[in-house]
Design an enzyme around this catalytic site. Structure first.
Site: not given
Ligand code: DQA
Length: 145
Positions: A10-11, A23, A74, A77, A80, A87, A98, A100, A102, A107, A111
């Site tokens: 997401p996002n 980012y 990735n 959020a 977390h 699962d 996995e 990320h 950042s 942070r 996170r």
């Molecule tokens: C993230 C880190 C997460 O805490 C955050 O919610 C994101 C991006 C990262 O790529 O740094 O959406 O996964």
């Protein structure tokens, strides 16, 4: 050619404009191109998908065996919070790394916990778009073993 799937949660569709101080300015399309090109250079076909929906991410994980040799994820959020994604990863016989953009450990405290990393082969955090390249490289090495 062996295939690797990259799942962006997401996002991450907003990369390039979203919180640039954290980012950076690379867009999701920039990351897609970079990962596809890197994949070709090491002999892997790389597909990228992005979803803001937990259920779509779970469906993509369920569909990965048989098509993908490994998955870079990735979870955004959901990292977390999502026991359901955790699962799903644990349920399929595919290597997951996995990543990320950042450094989640430098942070906010919420996170610092990843519920998904323990069911992945490992985690890469804090290298911006290069986290995805390092994730692909990690998968390649795992798959060679
Ligand atoms: C993230 C880190 C997460 O805490 C955050 O919610 C994101 C991006 C990262 O790529 O740094 O959406 O996964």
């Amino acid at each position: 050619m062996k295939k690797i799937l990259i799942i962006h949660g997401p996002n991450l569709n907003l990369l390039g404009t979203r919180e640039q101080s954290i980012y950076g300015d690379a867009t999701l399309e920039d990351i897609r191109k970079m990962t596809v090109e890197y994949g070709i250079s090491i002999g892997y076909e790389v597909d990228n998908i992005q979803s803001n929906s937990e259920s779509e991410i779970i469906d993509a994980i369920h569909a990965s065996p048989g098509t993908y040799a490994g998955v870079v994820i990735n979870p955004g959020a959901f990292t977390h919070t999502s026991y359901a994604i955790r699962d799903a990863i644990a349920a399929v016989d595919v290597h997951f790394v996995e990543v990320h953009l950042s450094n989640i450990y430098s942070r906010e405290e919420f996170r610092h916990i990843s519920v998904t990393a323990p069911v992945c082969s490992g985690q890469i955090s804090g290298f911006g778009p290069d986290s995805y390249i390092l994730g692909i490289e990690a998968l390649k090495r795992l798959l060679q073993k």
